[in-house]
Scaffold this active site. Structure first.
Site, PDB file in Angstrom:
ATOM      1  CE  LYS A  35      -3.775   9.663   6.478  1.00  0.00           C
ATOM      2  NZ  LYS A  35      -4.119  11.098   6.512  1.00  0.00           N
ATOM      3  CE1 TYR A 256      29.340   2.648  11.703  1.00  0.00           C
ATOM      4  CE2 TYR A 256      27.054   2.050  12.126  1.00  0.00           C
ATOM      5  CZ  TYR A 256      28.230   1.875  11.416  1.00  0.00           C
ATOM      6  OH  TYR A 256      28.289   0.935  10.423  1.00  0.00           O
TER       7      TYR A 256
HETATM    8  C1  LIG Z   1      -4.948  11.205   7.687  1.00  0.00           C
HETATM    9  C2  LIG Z   1      -6.201  11.975   7.658  1.00  0.00           C
HETATM   10  C3  LIG Z   1      -7.213  11.731   8.599  1.00  0.00           C
HETATM   11  C4  LIG Z   1      -7.033  10.800   9.785  1.00  0.00           C
HETATM   12  O1  LIG Z   1      -6.269  11.483  10.763  1.00  0.00           O
HETATM   13  P1  LIG Z   1      -5.974  10.814  12.196  1.00  0.00           P
HETATM   14  O2  LIG Z   1      -5.314  11.913  12.954  1.00  0.00           O
HETATM   15  O3  LIG Z   1      -5.057   9.682  11.939  1.00  0.00           O
HETATM   16  O4  LIG Z   1      -7.263  10.396  12.733  1.00  0.00           O
HETATM   17  C5  LIG Z   1      -8.412  12.386   8.449  1.00  0.00           C
HETATM   18  N1  LIG Z   1      -8.590  13.269   7.446  1.00  0.00           N
HETATM   19  C6  LIG Z   1      -7.620  13.567   6.543  1.00  0.00           C
HETATM   20  C7  LIG Z   1      -7.884  14.565   5.476  1.00  0.00           C
HETATM   21  C8  LIG Z   1      -6.402  12.937   6.625  1.00  0.00           C
HETATM   22  O5  LIG Z   1      -5.451  13.224   5.729  1.00  0.00           O
END
Ligand SMILES: *Cc1c(COP(=O)(O)O)cnc(C)c1O
Length: 362
Positions: A35, A256
């Site tokens: 994702k 800044y």
């Molecule tokens: C993003 C996500 C993961 C992976 O999590 P990590 O901490 O990056 O391993 C697993 N399950 C769900 C539902 C997620 O949203």
């Protein structure tokens, strides 16, 4: 590219990290979580090295799943971790072998009303303590029964998500897992529970499917040092070049807001990297970077396209030298702490302006 900002991504490292996740959970099938553009690494490139290793891909929404299909990845199912947002997605879910999470009654009702050609698999999400998504444990049996009654549903899996598996205290994770078991017992369904932290550190909760994310990018979800993180290989290195150097007198301030004031005659290097690339503006004075194999510190506020670093103790540094912001020489976890954030945001926050360069030997 005229600007020298770049993110180098080592695809072999990603493959090896994924293999490590598999070795930790040899009995389980493994979903490669890609994702958010594979945590900023590039979804299609990461899918390219993991398609032959993984049992499924995991994404947050249908657009991310379609990107994989349109990119030529047709072999593996794609799990939609938040399910569908709108019943209008169901035709594509059906067509593309996407497996949606079902976390709410509106999704269940949409499935009951859908006319689909194929049989799809769905993951019933159980809220065991995260309190973000999912059915309550005592609702699960009835939800599963309604899904199993549907012509269009081929298999129901169960899923939950841990809120605190990245902490070394086992109690919150055990408590969530016990609630999960109380709902899952007797249903005889496959279960998908573990995130990276659980894959790495809580083997007792691994079930039929695991969902490693950040660990495949070579980064530990744990704040503390854990031995399981040692073999992970960092996949992304963010770097740029020094574009100017000047000597600044004691008492003068840099950047800044005058947020860094020189307490000694200071050699300031300006590098082309800023929050317009996704590097956090929250980086405090002192945040490390690596130049000529040595550490230098951020000095002054990060601006949109540039930032300033203290090169006083690295006299050999010159214009054109490469500067690593995080990666193989500088753990992203450490940089994240200086920015009051976590590695996830540094990686997913890299903006499209940063070109990614991929290396792959195998
Ligand atoms: C993003 C996500 C993961 C992976 O999590 P990590 O901490 O990056 O391993 C697993 N399950 C769900 C539902 C997620 O949203």
């Amino acid at each position: 590219m005229s600007r020298k900002v770049r993110a180098d991504v080592d695809l072999d490292a990603i493959r090896e990290n994924f293999k490590l996740a598999r070795e930790q959970t040899p009995e389980s099938k493994a979903v490669a979580i890609v994702k958010a553009n594979a945590y900023g690494h590039g979804a299609l490139q990461v899918a390219g090295v993991l398609e032959s290793e993984a049992d499924a891909f995991g994404v947050s929404c249908i657009e991310e799943g379609l990107e994989l299909r349109e990119g030529g990845f047709h072999k593996l199912p794609v799990i939609m971790l938040e399910g569908f947002f709108d019943a209008g997605e169901l035709a594509l879910i059906d067509q593309h072998n996407f497996w949606p999470a079902v976390h709410s009654y509106y999704q269940l009702e949409a499935l009951e009303q859908a006319a689909m050609q194929n049989h799809i698999k769905v993951l019933v999400k159980i809220d065991t303590g995260m309190h973000r998504l999912g059915f309550q444990p005592d609702e699960v049996a009835a939800v599963v029964a309604r899904l199993e009654a549907l012509e269009c549903v081929d298999e129901v899996l169960l899923m939950t998500h841990f809120a605190r598996a990245d902490e070394l205290d086992p109690h919150p994770t055990q408590a969530q897992f016990e609630r999960f078991q109380s709902a899952a017992d007797n249903l005889g369904l496959a279960a998908c529970v573990s995130n990276s932290a659980a894959v790495m550190h809580w083997p007792e909760v691994n079930r039929n499917w695991v969902r490693p994310g950040i660990m495949i990018y070579g980064v530990s979800p744990f704040e503390e040092t854990v031995p399981e993180a040692a073999p992970l290989k960092r996949a992304m290195t963010l770097s740029t070049e020094i574009i100017a150097i000047r000597d600044v007198e004691v008492g003068e301030s840099v950047g800044y807001g005058g947020a860094f004031t020189c307490e000694r005659p200071t050699r300031i290097g300006t590098i082309s990297m800023g929050y317009g690339d996704g590097y956090p503006r929250q980086a405090k004075n002192g945040t490390p970077v690596v130049v000529c194999g040595k550490r230098a510190a951020v000095a002054g506020r990060v601006s949109m396209d540039m930032m300033t670093i203290d090169l006083t103790d690295i006299p050999e540094a010159k214009v054109g030298d490469r500067v690593e912001l995080f990666g193989t020489s500088l753990p992203v976890e450490e940089v994240a702490r200086w920015c009051d954030t976590i590695p996830y945001t540094l990686m997913t926050g890299l903006l499209p302006r940063v070109p990614r360069y991929y290396s792959r030997k195998k």
